[in-house]
Design an enzyme around this catalytic site. Structure first.
Site, PDB file in Angstrom:
ATOM      1  CG  PHE A  85      -2.026  -1.013   1.157  1.00  0.00           C
ATOM      2  CD1 PHE A  85      -3.006  -0.982   0.170  1.00  0.00           C
ATOM      3  CD2 PHE A  85      -2.038  -2.043   2.075  1.00  0.00           C
ATOM      4  CE1 PHE A  85      -3.984  -1.961   0.123  1.00  0.00           C
ATOM      5  CE2 PHE A  85      -3.010  -3.026   2.025  1.00  0.00           C
ATOM      6  CZ  PHE A  85      -3.990  -2.993   1.048  1.00  0.00           C
ATOM      7  NE  ARG A  86       3.127   3.098  -5.075  1.00  0.00           N
ATOM      8  CZ  ARG A  86       2.792   3.554  -6.267  1.00  0.00           C
ATOM      9  NH1 ARG A  86       2.242   4.726  -6.388  1.00  0.00           N
ATOM     10  NH2 ARG A  86       3.029   2.835  -7.336  1.00  0.00           N
ATOM     11  CG  LEU A  87       0.822   2.145   3.953  1.00  0.00           C
ATOM     12  CD1 LEU A  87      -0.162   1.478   4.901  1.00  0.00           C
ATOM     13  CD2 LEU A  87       0.666   3.666   4.045  1.00  0.00           C
TER      14      LEU A  87
END
Ligand SMILES: Cc1cc2nc3c(=O)[nH]c(=O)nc-3n(C[C@H](O)[C@H](O)[C@H](O)COP(=O)(O)O)c2cc1C
Length: 221
Positions: free
Chosen positions: A199-201
């Site tokens: 999640f692009r985290l």
């Protein structure tokens, strides 16, 4: 201008679901010693990247303050810093003589990781440069003499001619290190380790030099 090959779109929701269900990444080797962590990541990169896992982007600034960046090869890394070799009269050589600070960036695509390093730069000793020069293959040593790196080259023939000339000059003898060829060591004031998460985290861990050690902090992705 537009590139002919389509630039991949952002990940779809399905891609995200696939990422989330993939395994958790292993814990970081060390959160207190940036050199141990760097050594761990570089070792993995050397085993997995198809080419030049020790390649890094080197950013400097010119006399007007305009940033400049190019790839160089990391030749040594330890507690004292990150070492690369080059022509001292090249653009980067002159920029570092004028403003001895730089930033480095490693991006290991197949591992989905990057490391950013910033700090002051100083020349390596003549003995260190000589020792590294001695490990270079003879054609690379001749190239070090023949190339006026970063200065205009009229045509390819002019370079071939120079190579032939220096080859004749040194004959079968030892090729000494030219005075215009040496190395620099960047002593990190900060390092950031980044790795891809779903999640692009993404995970970001920053080390900053403090008296007698390092402070660490995490950053929002
Ligand atoms: C993967 C890769 C590794 C490179 N390694 C070096 C290096 O170690 N030293 C060097 O002087 N140039 C190296 N180069 C060439 C530089 O990127 C650059 O073209 C050259 O040093 C001139 O840069 P300058 O005009 O900014 O000084 C490398 C290029 C690539 C693509």
């Amino acid at each position: 201008m537009s590139v002919k090959a389509p630039i991949p779109p952002s990940p779809s929701e399905d891609d995200y679901v696939r990422q989330v269900t993939s395994a958790e990444p292993p814990p970081l080797l060390s959160e207190t010693d940036p050199f141990a962590l760097f050594s761990d990541w570089l070792t993995e990169a050397l085993a997995k990247e198809p080419n030049d896992a020790n390649a890094m982007a080197l950013a400097t600034v010119d006399e007007s303050g305009l940033p400049d960046v190019r790839m160089v090869l990391l030749k040594e890394a330890d507690e004292r810093g990150f070492v690369f070799y080059t022509n001292l009269e090249s653009a980067k050589g002159r920029q570092l003589a004028g403003d001895p600070k730089a930033a480095l960036l490693f991006h290991w695509k197949s591992l989905r990781r990057q490391v950013r390093v910033r700090g002051p730069v100083s020349p390596v000793s003549a003995a260190e440069a000589d020792a590294y020069w001695a490990t270079r293959a003879r054609p690379a040593q001749l190239g070090g003499w023949a190339s006026d790196q970063s200065r205009p080259l009229p045509d390819r023939m002019a370079l071939e001619k120079r190579i032939a000339e220096v080859g004749l000059k040194f004959g079968l003898g030892k090729v000494p290190r030219p005075a215009h060829w040496s190395g620099f060591r960047l002593a990190p004031s900060s390092l950031e380790f980044w790795r891809d998460r779903p999640f692009r985290l993404h995970e970001r861990l920053v080390f900053e030099r403090a008296q007698g050690g390092w402070t660490t902090k995490r950053l929002f992705p």
